[in-house]
Design a protein around this motif. Structure first.
Motif, PDB file in Angstrom:
ATOM      1  N   TYR A  76       0.805  -1.219   0.000  1.00 32.30           N
ATOM      2  CA  TYR A  76       0.000   0.000   0.000  1.00 32.30           C
ATOM      3  C   TYR A  76       0.844   1.278   0.000  1.00 32.30           C
ATOM      4  O   TYR A  76       0.416   2.296  -0.561  1.00 32.30           O
ATOM      5  CB  TYR A  76      -0.935   0.017   1.207  1.00 32.30           C
ATOM      6  N   THR A  80       1.807   0.766  -4.643  1.00 34.69           N
ATOM      7  CA  THR A  80       0.617   1.546  -4.993  1.00 34.69           C
ATOM      8  C   THR A  80       0.978   2.929  -5.528  1.00 34.69           C
ATOM      9  O   THR A  80       0.263   3.483  -6.371  1.00 34.69           O
ATOM     10  CB  THR A  80      -0.307   1.657  -3.765  1.00 34.69           C
ATOM     11  N   ARG A 138      -2.458   3.767  -7.396  1.00 31.36           N
ATOM     12  CA  ARG A 138      -3.319   2.677  -7.868  1.00 31.36           C
ATOM     13  C   ARG A 138      -2.912   1.376  -7.193  1.00 31.36           C
ATOM     14  O   ARG A 138      -1.745   0.976  -7.284  1.00 31.36           O
ATOM     15  CB  ARG A 138      -3.241   2.562  -9.388  1.00 31.36           C
ATOM     16  N   VAL A 139      -3.859   0.752  -6.544  1.00 33.87           N
ATOM     17  CA  VAL A 139      -3.600  -0.478  -5.804  1.00 33.87           C
ATOM     18  C   VAL A 139      -3.592  -1.643  -6.799  1.00 33.87           C
ATOM     19  O   VAL A 139      -4.635  -1.945  -7.402  1.00 33.87           O
ATOM     20  CB  VAL A 139      -4.669  -0.709  -4.715  1.00 33.87           C
ATOM     21  N   TRP A 142      -6.425  -4.345  -6.555  1.00 31.99           N
ATOM     22  CA  TRP A 142      -7.822  -3.935  -6.585  1.00 31.99           C
ATOM     23  C   TRP A 142      -8.353  -4.005  -8.012  1.00 31.99           C
ATOM     24  O   TRP A 142      -7.608  -4.007  -8.985  1.00 31.99           O
ATOM     25  CB  TRP A 142      -7.976  -2.519  -6.048  1.00 31.99           C
ATOM     26  N   ASP A 147      -9.439   1.266  -8.543  1.00 28.73           N
ATOM     27  CA  ASP A 147      -8.180   0.998  -7.844  1.00 28.73           C
ATOM     28  C   ASP A 147      -7.446   2.256  -7.399  1.00 28.73           C
ATOM     29  O   ASP A 147      -6.339   2.170  -6.875  1.00 28.73           O
ATOM     30  CB  ASP A 147      -7.259   0.157  -8.738  1.00 28.73           C
ATOM     31  N   ALA A 154      -4.454   5.632   2.027  1.00 32.54           N
ATOM     32  CA  ALA A 154      -3.606   4.444   2.155  1.00 32.54           C
ATOM     33  C   ALA A 154      -2.932   4.392   3.524  1.00 32.54           C
ATOM     34  O   ALA A 154      -2.838   3.318   4.139  1.00 32.54           O
ATOM     35  CB  ALA A 154      -2.555   4.425   1.051  1.00 32.54           C
TER      36      ALA A 154
END
Length: 215
Positions: A76, A80, A138-139, A142, A147, A154
């Motif tokens: 995260y 991410t 952007r995860v 996800w 996302d 986060a």
């Protein structure tokens, strides 16, 4: 019931609650670090067996919680936001066993996973320091199109997750050897007397039976 006696514990005054002008990043970092420290503290003084033992029907164990939280931070607060750590995490690879991030194999040492967690802290903290809190990331795991996440979100998500698992560690440690307490700086317990706790628990047991008898 006693508090764990950490080895080489940090000075209780070393990191005070942030004061002065509001600094959102400092507030977030403080709360996250409190959870990190609490989680590692629960390992201290235990054998290799005890830090790995599954203590619930779903296998909750202390070293596995550390392994999981390290993975969460690197994901995260690293990947991410386009800041991969380069740390190999084979337990998250495609084809890895389900829940492989929640327990430690015999070959994965306490020292290696604690060191990984500390490196994850440093990498996550560098991300927090480097980017504005409204930065969009952007995860990777996800759903595409849903996302996006801000750095602020986060950090709050990781902090909440870490505190949740630190609470799991509280209970696991108490089940293992009776040691309890919130942190090295403040156990937040009303008494250190085992006899007091026995009386307290007996009182709760009697209240529960009485309430059940009235239903």
């Amino acid at each position: 019931m006693t508090s764990p006696e950490p080895t080489g514990a940090a000075d209780p005054t070393a990191r005070a609650v942030p004061t002065g002008p509001t600094d959102p990043k400092a507030d977030l970092r403080f709360s996250l670090q409190e959870a990190r420290d609490a989680l590692l503290w629960k390992l201290e003084g235990l054998s290799e067996y005890d830090i790995r033992r599954p203590m619930t029907p779903t296998g909750t164990n202390l070293l596995g919680l550390v392994k999981h939280c390290a993975s969460v931070e690197l994901g995260y607060l690293g990947d991410t936001f386009g800041r991969p750590s380069g740390e190999p995490l084979p337990w998250l690879d495609e084809g890895a066993d389900l829940n492989a991030d929640m327990w430690a194999t015999a070959e994965e040492s306490r020292a290696s996973l604690v060191d990984l967690y500390r490196r994850a802290w440093a990498h996550a903290d560098a991300t927090i320091d480097a980017l504005p809190l409204d930065t969009i990331g952007r995860v990777p795991w996800w759903q595409s199109g849903r996302d996006e996440v801000t750095l602020h979100h986060a950090v709050v998500r990781v902090t909440a997750d870490t505190h949740r698992h630190a609470g799991h560690a509280d209970i696991v440690r108490e089940l293992l050897d009776g040691a309890a307490g919130m942190s090295v700086r403040d156990t937040s317990l009303p008494s250190a007397d085992p006899a007091w706790w026995e009386r307290y628990r007996n009182r709760l047991e009697e209240a529960a039976k009485e309430a059940d008898a009235h239903t």
